[in-house]
Design a protein around this motif. Structure first.
Motif, PDB file in Angstrom:
ATOM      1  N   ASP A 182     -10.153  10.275  41.130  1.00  0.00           N
ATOM      2  CA  ASP A 182     -10.704   8.936  40.886  1.00  0.00           C
ATOM      3  C   ASP A 182     -12.035   8.760  41.605  1.00  0.00           C
TER       4      ASP A 182
ATOM      5  N   THR B 104     -12.073  13.137  31.628  1.00  0.00           N
ATOM      6  CA  THR B 104     -12.092  11.690  31.866  1.00  0.00           C
ATOM      7  C   THR B 104     -13.497  11.121  31.750  1.00  0.00           C
ATOM      8  N   THR B 105     -14.468  11.751  32.408  1.00  0.00           N
ATOM      9  CA  THR B 105     -15.829  11.214  32.398  1.00  0.00           C
ATOM     10  C   THR B 105     -16.430  11.264  30.998  1.00  0.00           C
TER      11      THR B 105
ATOM     12  N   HIS C 190     -14.959  11.117  28.063  1.00  0.00           N
ATOM     13  CA  HIS C 190     -14.400  10.087  27.198  1.00  0.00           C
ATOM     14  C   HIS C 190     -14.679   8.685  27.722  1.00  0.00           C
ATOM     15  N   ALA C 191     -14.758   8.524  29.040  1.00  0.00           N
ATOM     16  CA  ALA C 191     -15.054   7.205  29.607  1.00  0.00           C
ATOM     17  C   ALA C 191     -16.465   6.765  29.231  1.00  0.00           C
TER      18      ALA C 191
ATOM     19  N   THR D 169     -16.599   5.954  25.527  1.00  0.00           N
ATOM     20  CA  THR D 169     -15.914   4.696  25.216  1.00  0.00           C
ATOM     21  C   THR D 169     -16.755   3.489  25.594  1.00  0.00           C
TER      22      THR D 169
END
Length: 542
Positions: A252, A302-303, A305-306, A309
């Motif tokens: 995170d 994660t990064t 797709h984040a 998005t």
């Protein structure tokens, strides 16, 4: 007296509570509309004519009609337009994600052409539109407009909105065209904003050669410093994450740090009055080249797709709002006595946009082709027509600049200003819907099949792992294999013009491997850390 004060306070509190309740209702409705745009966009995904921006515009217009009917013609919006909302919150994730996911090999291979289109082309378009506006609008009764207003019109309608063009072309299907249109869009946005700010800053009544040179120097100053700030922010994030390796304790933290450093680069550029668009774009490029490789595997997914998005939601938000604002009754009421004039102004602006874009796309493409030797690297006439057409759309940047110039807090009572705002809305709606609808069929009509384009125009390999590897051509391959490819097929690494691989790009790769990656990380150079995703490969670098 005390009772009066208490009564007044209670009345104010009731007003505030009612206002808060109204805001909550508006936000709920807007979020529901965003969800509706996503669902409907998904259902229309296979439609060759539609894309999310057109879907959001249509839903926004329909919502505006419903609000107009339910409020008795008093309002058509759920939210009031705010430049801060657009420039501070919505635009950064869109531009950063574009830089983070762009195929850098194609972008830098066409860098000089992109700069020709984005900087020189924008200046040509600005001159054509400004001169045309002065010539035609002074003969029409549209209200009192100053020379500064006419020049501002040139800057406003020279902005080919990246938000629009990114959804029209696909960088996997048409890599050359995507890199040209998108790259031009980023540089174009920055140039248009600098032009607009210069018009508001300089004394327009005393234009001379000295002021022109001062503007050119100011533009180069802003471009260079904005780019450097973005590069430094990206390198700093890469160095911090490489040295501290947050991922062994918490993924995170490294994801949060990447997001915050990207946003910090944008806000620092705003603080120093640089071009924040260029800053966050190059920050995204540097982060995808270095920082992205220094985080854990889960953080990479994660990064990616984040960022995608956040960009997607911001784009839908902007077009949804533009659709609703198109029916703002206040602006249309001011010009209700002359609807024909409003239509004429919008038509003239569309004509000037068409001519202004043609005035630089075809001549500058000819100049660019003179520097390219390989036939498949030249921009042929059909591709030039596609580039010209895809850049005709106007969107959120034009809207924001128009509101800045012709309204006060989103409102105006002056006839000339209202005329320009309504004309801007009309041009944005028409260009996005009509030109946007026709762009995909035009690409299929004028250009070869995507497979042929991929084979002739792009040397980037297409692999199933493309969603978790950096978008930098051959970087998905092992380092040793890349060296073999460099030796066996040097022409695959051309950069800029038609320079052989053993010049610009070749020496950059050697410099990058020898000096940059050992310090800032990157694929193959992340040091061994217990728990690191590169633990198995890390021993070779000890």
């Amino acid at each position: 007296m005390t009772i009066g004060i208490i009564s007044s306070a209670l009345a104010n509190s009731e007003t505030i509570l009612a206002s808060d309740h109204g805001s909550i209702v508006s936000i709920n409705l807007f979020v529901a509309l965003l969800c509706g745009c996503i669902v409907i966009g998904h259902l229309l995904e296979e439609n060759r004519w539609m894309n999310e921006s057109i879907t959001a515009l249509a839903i926004g217009v329909c919502t505006g009609v419903i609000i107009l009917l339910t409020t008795g013609g008093k309002s058509s919006r759920l939210l009031v337009f705010s430049e801060d909302l657009f420039f501070i919150y919505l635009l950064p994730p869109i531009i950063f994600n574009a830089g983070f996911q762009v195929k850098k090999k194609q972008f830098f291979r066409n860098f000089l052409t992109i700069m020709l289109f984005g900087a020189v082309g924008t200046l040509i378009s600005f001159c054509v539109i400004s001169i045309g506006a002065i010539h035609f609008f002074k003969k029409m009764n549209i209200g009192d407009l100053t020379l500064g207003d006419y020049l501002a019109i040139g800057a406003i309608f020279s902005a080919t909105d990246s938000v629009c063009t990114l959804q029209v072309l696909n960088q996997d299907e048409t890599p050359l065209l995507y890199s040209l249109v998108f790259g031009e869009g980023v540089v174009n946005d920055a140039t248009s904003v600098v032009l607009f700010n210069a018009i508001q800053t300089f004394d327009i009544s005393h234009i001379d050669s000295t002021m022109a040179l001062q503007y050119i120097g100011n533009f180069l100053y802003l471009f260079i410093l904005s780019t450097l700030l973005g590069v430094l922010a990206g390198l700093l994030s890469a160095y911090i994450i490489r040295k501290l390796y947050f991922g062994r304790h918490s993924t995170d933290r490294e994801v949060a740090l990447m997001m915050l450093m990207a946003y910090l680069s944008y806000m620092l550029a705003e603080l120093f009055s640089f071009s924040a668009i260029l800053t966050v774009f190059f920050c995204g490029i540097v982060m995808s080249h270095y920082t992205w490789h220094n985080v854990t595997e889960s953080s990479r997914v994660t990064t990616k797709h984040a960022f995608a998005t956040l960009s997607f939601v911001s784009e839908i938000f902007i077009f949804l709002y533009v659709g609703m604002d198109a029916l703002d009754i206040e602006k249309w009421r001011v010009i209700s006595d002359s609807p024909g004039t409003s239509v004429g102004v919008s038509g003239i602006l569309l004509g000037l946009i068409l001519v202004g874009r043609a005035a630089f796309v075809f001549p500058l493409s000819f100049i660019s082709n003179l520097t390219r030797k390989a036939p498949h690297e030249k921009v042929d006439f059909k591709q030039q027509v596609t580039v010209w057409w895809a850049g005709l759309m106007r969107g959120a940047v034009s809207m924001a600049l128009a509101y800045n110039q012709f309204t006060s807090l989103g409102h105006t009572q002056l006839r000339g200003n209202a005329m320009m705002i309504t004309s801007t809305i009309s041009v944005v709606l028409f260009s996005t819907v009509v030109f946007g609808l026709m762009t995909k069929p035009l690409v299929r009509l004028l250009l070869p099949s995507p497979k042929h384009l991929m084979r002739t125009l792009s040397s980037e390999p297409s692999t199933p792992k493309s969603f978790i590897v950096p978008l930098l051509g051959n970087e998905g391959e092992p380092e040793a294999d890349q060296n073999n490819r460099n030796a066996c097929r040097p022409t695959s690494l051309r950069m800029l013009l038609t320079t052989p691989s053993n010049t610009v790009h070749y020496y950059w790769r050697k410099f990058d491997d020898a000096f940059m990656r050992p310090v800032f990380g990157g694929r193959g150079f992340v040091p061994f850390v217990p728990g690191s995703p590169t633990e198995q490969n890390g021993h070779q670098w000890q």
